[in-house]
Structure formats: C-alpha cells, structure tokens
Design a protein around this motif. Structure first.
Motif, PDB file in Angstrom:
ATOM      1  N   ASP A   1     -48.395 120.136   2.141  1.00 55.59           N
ATOM      2  CA  ASP A   1     -49.057 121.308   1.586  1.00 55.59           C
ATOM      3  C   ASP A   1     -49.720 120.922   0.252  1.00 55.59           C
ATOM      4  N   PRO A   2     -51.031 121.122   0.114  1.00 49.45           N
ATOM      5  CA  PRO A   2     -51.742 120.643  -1.082  1.00 49.45           C
ATOM      6  C   PRO A   2     -51.176 121.192  -2.389  1.00 49.45           C
ATOM      7  N   ALA A   3     -50.814 122.478  -2.404  1.00 47.07           N
ATOM      8  CA  ALA A   3     -50.301 123.075  -3.642  1.00 47.07           C
ATOM      9  C   ALA A   3     -48.946 122.465  -4.015  1.00 47.07           C
ATOM     10  N   ARG A   4     -48.080 122.322  -3.014  1.00 47.73           N
ATOM     11  CA  ARG A   4     -46.762 121.738  -3.297  1.00 47.73           C
ATOM     12  C   ARG A   4     -46.876 120.274  -3.690  1.00 47.73           C
ATOM     13  N   LEU A   5     -47.785 119.570  -3.039  1.00 45.80           N
ATOM     14  CA  LEU A   5     -47.982 118.163  -3.379  1.00 45.80           C
ATOM     15  C   LEU A   5     -48.487 118.032  -4.810  1.00 45.80           C
ATOM     16  N   ALA A   6     -49.392 118.904  -5.207  1.00 52.34           N
ATOM     17  CA  ALA A   6     -49.917 118.865  -6.577  1.00 52.34           C
ATOM     18  C   ALA A   6     -48.805 119.156  -7.586  1.00 52.34           C
ATOM     19  N   THR A   7     -47.959 120.134  -7.268  1.00 54.82           N
ATOM     20  CA  THR A   7     -46.823 120.465  -8.146  1.00 54.82           C
ATOM     21  C   THR A   7     -45.882 119.278  -8.268  1.00 54.82           C
ATOM     22  N   PHE A   8     -45.606 118.651  -7.126  1.00 57.17           N
ATOM     23  CA  PHE A   8     -44.718 117.483  -7.124  1.00 57.17           C
ATOM     24  C   PHE A   8     -45.308 116.363  -7.968  1.00 57.17           C
ATOM     25  N   ARG A   9     -46.561 116.035  -7.745  1.00 59.14           N
ATOM     26  CA  ARG A   9     -47.177 114.920  -8.464  1.00 59.14           C
ATOM     27  C   ARG A   9     -47.226 115.196  -9.963  1.00 59.14           C
ATOM     28  N   ARG A  10     -47.527 116.430 -10.340  1.00 54.61           N
ATOM     29  CA  ARG A  10     -47.595 116.759 -11.764  1.00 54.61           C
ATOM     30  C   ARG A  10     -46.238 116.525 -12.444  1.00 54.61           C
ATOM     31  N   ALA A  11     -45.166 117.003 -11.806  1.00 52.54           N
ATOM     32  CA  ALA A  11     -43.832 116.835 -12.374  1.00 52.54           C
ATOM     33  C   ALA A  11     -43.403 115.369 -12.329  1.00 52.54           C
ATOM     34  N   ALA A  12     -43.636 114.715 -11.192  1.00 47.88           N
ATOM     35  CA  ALA A  12     -43.202 113.329 -11.033  1.00 47.88           C
ATOM     36  C   ALA A  12     -43.877 112.413 -12.050  1.00 47.88           C
ATOM     37  N   ALA A  13     -45.140 112.672 -12.346  1.00 51.21           N
ATOM     38  CA  ALA A  13     -45.852 111.852 -13.326  1.00 51.21           C
ATOM     39  C   ALA A  13     -45.220 111.991 -14.711  1.00 51.21           C
ATOM     40  N   VAL A  14     -44.784 113.188 -15.029  1.00 51.27           N
ATOM     41  CA  VAL A  14     -44.128 113.423 -16.320  1.00 51.27           C
ATOM     42  C   VAL A  14     -42.818 112.648 -16.394  1.00 51.27           C
ATOM     43  N   PHE A  15     -42.023 112.731 -15.336  1.00 53.94           N
ATOM     44  CA  PHE A  15     -40.738 112.040 -15.335  1.00 53.94           C
ATOM     45  C   PHE A  15     -40.920 110.523 -15.373  1.00 53.94           C
ATOM     46  N   LYS A  16     -41.862 110.037 -14.612  1.00 55.47           N
ATOM     47  CA  LYS A  16     -42.106 108.593 -14.614  1.00 55.47           C
ATOM     48  C   LYS A  16     -42.501 108.125 -16.015  1.00 55.47           C
ATOM     49  N   ALA A  17     -43.327 108.895 -16.702  1.00 56.60           N
ATOM     50  CA  ALA A  17     -43.770 108.517 -18.042  1.00 56.60           C
ATOM     51  C   ALA A  17     -42.608 108.454 -19.027  1.00 56.60           C
ATOM     52  N   ARG A  18     -41.541 109.204 -18.754  1.00 58.73           N
ATOM     53  CA  ARG A  18     -40.363 109.185 -19.618  1.00 58.73           C
ATOM     54  C   ARG A  18     -39.321 108.162 -19.146  1.00 58.73           C
ATOM     55  N   GLY A  19     -39.677 107.337 -18.177  1.00 57.63           N
ATOM     56  CA  GLY A  19     -38.747 106.324 -17.679  1.00 57.63           C
ATOM     57  C   GLY A  19     -37.662 106.874 -16.786  1.00 57.63           C
ATOM     58  N   ILE A  20     -37.914 108.031 -16.181  1.00 58.20           N
ATOM     59  CA  ILE A  20     -36.935 108.668 -15.295  1.00 58.20           C
ATOM     60  C   ILE A  20     -37.313 108.371 -13.855  1.00 58.20           C
ATOM     61  N   LYS A  21     -36.396 107.744 -13.115  1.00 56.87           N
ATOM     62  CA  LYS A  21     -36.656 107.388 -11.717  1.00 56.87           C
ATOM     63  C   LYS A  21     -36.510 108.609 -10.819  1.00 56.87           C
ATOM     64  N   ILE A  22     -37.196 108.561  -9.677  1.00 57.87           N
ATOM     65  CA  ILE A  22     -37.256 109.721  -8.774  1.00 57.87           C
ATOM     66  C   ILE A  22     -36.782 109.328  -7.384  1.00 57.87           C
ATOM     67  N   GLN A  23     -35.931 110.157  -6.816  1.00 59.05           N
ATOM     68  CA  GLN A  23     -35.640 110.131  -5.382  1.00 59.05           C
ATOM     69  C   GLN A  23     -36.346 111.340  -4.776  1.00 59.05           C
ATOM     70  N   ALA A  24     -37.152 111.110  -3.753  1.00 61.05           N
ATOM     71  CA  ALA A  24     -37.868 112.210  -3.105  1.00 61.05           C
ATOM     72  C   ALA A  24     -37.292 112.451  -1.721  1.00 61.05           C
ATOM     73  N   VAL A  25     -36.981 113.700  -1.425  1.00 56.38           N
ATOM     74  CA  VAL A  25     -36.505 114.076  -0.096  1.00 56.38           C
ATOM     75  C   VAL A  25     -37.718 114.423   0.761  1.00 56.38           C
ATOM     76  N   ILE A  26     -37.889 113.673   1.858  1.00 52.78           N
ATOM     77  CA  ILE A  26     -39.022 113.852   2.772  1.00 52.78           C
ATOM     78  C   ILE A  26     -38.641 114.813   3.900  1.00 52.78           C
ATOM     79  N   TYR A  27     -39.562 115.692   4.248  1.00 55.59           N
ATOM     80  CA  TYR A  27     -39.349 116.631   5.355  1.00 55.59           C
ATOM     81  C   TYR A  27     -40.448 116.458   6.404  1.00 55.59           C
ATOM     82  N   THR A  28     -40.073 116.637   7.661  1.00 60.49           N
ATOM     83  CA  THR A  28     -41.044 116.688   8.760  1.00 60.49           C
ATOM     84  C   THR A  28     -40.729 117.907   9.608  1.00 60.49           C
ATOM     85  N   ASP A  29     -41.462 118.078  10.692  1.00 63.83           N
ATOM     86  CA  ASP A  29     -41.210 119.211  11.584  1.00 63.83           C
ATOM     87  C   ASP A  29     -39.803 119.194  12.174  1.00 63.83           C
TER      88      ASP A  29
END
Length: 384
Positions: free
Chosen positions: A75-103
């Motif tokens: 979903d474009p809106a959710r992906l944009a929200t995710f990327r915006r937050a993830a970029a902030v965390f990465k910039a602070r040296g915080i690693k990310i685990q992402a939970v992937i969903y499919t049908d």
C-alpha cells in the motif's frame, strides 16, 4: 553468659561479611552488565507513531538500538509511512526488523485458502515479498516472515498435538503456510544475492512450537534467524531449564537449529493476570500494585537468566511494546514501556530495560530500581 559481648561479636562478624561480600556482588552485577552489552536491546513500535523523530530520540536516550516494525504489504501510503519512520531510525543508528505480510500470512485474506494450488501460492508470496524488500532494502537487513504464524493460522496444528514435533504441522494449513513462507524466504534471499546486501530471514515461533521450525525447514523454507516470543512469569523456571518446554527448556529446544535467536517480543507474563483464561488478581499496570511489582521482579529475573545461560545464542531482546494502547482490551492495552504514546510517562519496565541496555537513567530513576533490587550496573570504565 555475657550477651552484650556476644551481640558485639555477632555484629562485628556481620560487618566483616558484608565488607567481604559487597565487592563480590558488585563484580557479579558488572559481569551481568558486560553480558548485556553483548546483546542488542530494543522494542516493538508498529509503524513508528506520528512523530518518529521524537520516538527515535527517546529510544536513543535509553540506548535501545533495535526496533521491530510492521511492513504491511505494498500500500503506497503505508509504505511511505514506513520509509519515513525507518529512515529516521536508521539515521540514529537504530536497527530495524520488518515484519512482512502477504495474502497468506496469519489473519490475511487467503490464510485459509486450502484449495489453492501450492505452486501458485509460493509464486504469489514470492512476488508480494520481493516488491516489499526491493522498496526497503536500503533501510534495513532483517525481514520476518509474518507474525506468530502458529497462533494466527487456524488448524495449522494437528488435533491434540503440542507443536513440539515437525509432524504436528503436517496439516492442510501447515502445507499452505509452507508454500507461502518458502516463496517469501526465497524472495528475500534472492534480493540479497542480487543486491549484495546482507539480508536475513527471521522465522518466528511461540509457545513450544519448535516443530513449526523443523517442519518449515523440511519444506524448504530458508531462514537465518529464529524469532521467539515469550512472556514468562516470576515463579516460572529459567528458559534454559523449564521442563514444560522439554529438555533444556525453551532455549535448549531452540539451540539445535544452530541459528541466532532474537527474542523479539518479551515482557512480564503477569501482564496477562486477571484476563480470560488466566487466573489471579488483575494486573493493575501501576507501580506499587502487588501483581505489577511481581511482574517487574519476574522481568528482571528472567533477563538475568537469559544473560547467564549458555545453551543458545541469543543476539537480541526486544520488548513488546513501546507504549500502552488504551483503545484495546486487556491485556493488549498494557504492554507498553511507556504509559502514553507521547512517551512522557515511563514505567518501571522502561527503566529496567534501560539499565540492561546501558542507557540514560536519572538519579531518581536509578533509585526506583535499586529500591526494588532490580536492574544491573553499568560495566566499570578504567583509564587507558
């Protein structure tokens, strides 16, 4: 008998013992701190909230350097929200685990499409996963195949089975999940290989469902890290000893897979107290309440035991979750390390997590821990 002389000698002996033992206690606490430094400490944050910058700042203060987030489809809106937050965390040296969903993942629309062609299931899951990974691989390296598959997939466990054997999951639902997770895992590895990035697949389990991991391995699901969710209570045995899980406890059962383990949902089991199916007085979610206090002590006890054990390689511990969600029903409304989504009202559990992570604690916050006899001391520093 001269009782005054006797008591004087006893007091003198007690003082000498205290003087001798105090350094030993300090050394043990410092050793625990050194062990804690070897782990990544973090928290579940869902989508990063409305103000990722503020959240990243709060987590950085506490030295919580890993977060687990939901990457919910394309979903474009959710992906944009995710990327915006993830970029902030990465910039602070915080690693990310992402939970992937499919049908096909737990609680999704085709989770019970048992008549589906399994080749089509694998291919669809592959494509849906690949696009999500391609869209985020610049921000993170760890991807988890859904969340709590064995809890969120009806009938995946054979009737009467405990989940401890691979054959316990050889069911129509189990075979459907194997096809989907196989496609998901291949997609992550393929993107990693083509991009030369060190992408890793996390396959999670709960309870004593080791058979799920074994069955998925047999079915060709690739994974690099085991995710495990556990909420132990104060009175329960250590996770490398509790016989309910089998010989060697939960960690002893996970060790033979020879994979690093992320305990990526962890908190006090007492949080469930008083909810349907769980006995005892309610967990009132406030300092000073007996059940809540027992939860803090249990949390501390089991964290120390995880650091002490050598049965399995635990690489990270992530608390569930960053803040309470008052809109949900108990117990889902009270797992937060903060009482509020603005992250202004920390709980004792946040202070405890901070002490293990080596983050910043005020003198008053330290006193909250030392008065309860919980937490660990930072490792001593020595002049070079």
């Amino acid at each position: 008998m001269n009782f005054d002389l006797l008591f004087s000698k006893l007091n003198s002996t007690a003082r000498r013992l205290r003087t001798l033992l105090f350094p030993v206690v300090i050394v043990l606490l410092h050793l625990a701190a050194a062990s804690a430094d070897a782990l990544d400490w973090g928290v579940n944050i869902h989508d990063g909230g409305s103000d990722p910058q503020a959240m990243a700042g709060r987590l950085a203060e506490r030295n919580l350097k890993s977060v687990r987030m939901d990457l919910f489809r394309n979903d474009p809106a959710r992906l944009a929200t995710f990327r915006r937050a993830a970029a902030v965390f990465k910039a602070r040296g915080i690693k990310i685990q992402a939970v992937i969903y499919t049908d096909f993942t737990a609680r999704q629309r085709r989770n019970q499409d048992l008549a589906a062609d399994l080749a089509e299931v694998e291919q669809t899951a592959y494509q849906q996963t690949k696009s999500q990974v391609e869209a985020t691989k610049d921000l993170l390296h760890d991807y988890e195949l859904g969340n709590e598959t064995t809890l969120g997939t009806p009938h995946i466990l054979a009737d009467g089975a405990t989940g401890q054997k691979a054959t316990d999951f050889d069911t129509p639902s189990g075979r459907l999940q194997a096809a989907a997770l196989r496609g998901m895992s291949k997609a992550i590895h393929d993107v990693g290989n083509s991009s030369k990035l060190p992408l890793r697949v996390i396959l999670g389990t709960v309870n004593r469902h080791w058979g799920f991991l074994a069955y998925m391995q047999q079915q060709g699901v690739l994974f690099d890290v085991i995710g495990y969710h556990i909420y132990p209570q104060e009175q329960q045995a250590p996770l490398d000893q509790d016989p309910w899980f089998g010989p060697g406890g939960a960690l002893g059962q996970l060790a033979p897979f020879k994979k690093p383990i992320t305990i990526n949902e962890f908190n006090a089991g007492e949080i469930y107290a008083g909810t349907p199916g769980h006995q005892g007085a309610d967990y009132l979610n406030r300092a000073g309440d007996p059940v809540t206090e027992k939860g803090y002590k249990g949390l501390d006890k089991h964290l120390k035991e995880i650091l002490r054990q050598s049965a399995a390689k635990v690489e990270s511990i992530l608390f569930y979750e960053v803040a309470d969600e008052p809109s949900k029903k108990p117990p889902e409304n009270r797992f937060g390390l903060y009482y509020d989504t603005g992250l202004q009202q920390p709980k004792i559990s946040l202070l405890l997590a901070t002490s293990y992570a080596g983050g910043t604690l005020s003198p008053a916050e330290r006193q909250e821990l030392t008065s309860r006899g919980i937490g660990i001391l930072p490792a001593p520093s020595f002049p070079r």
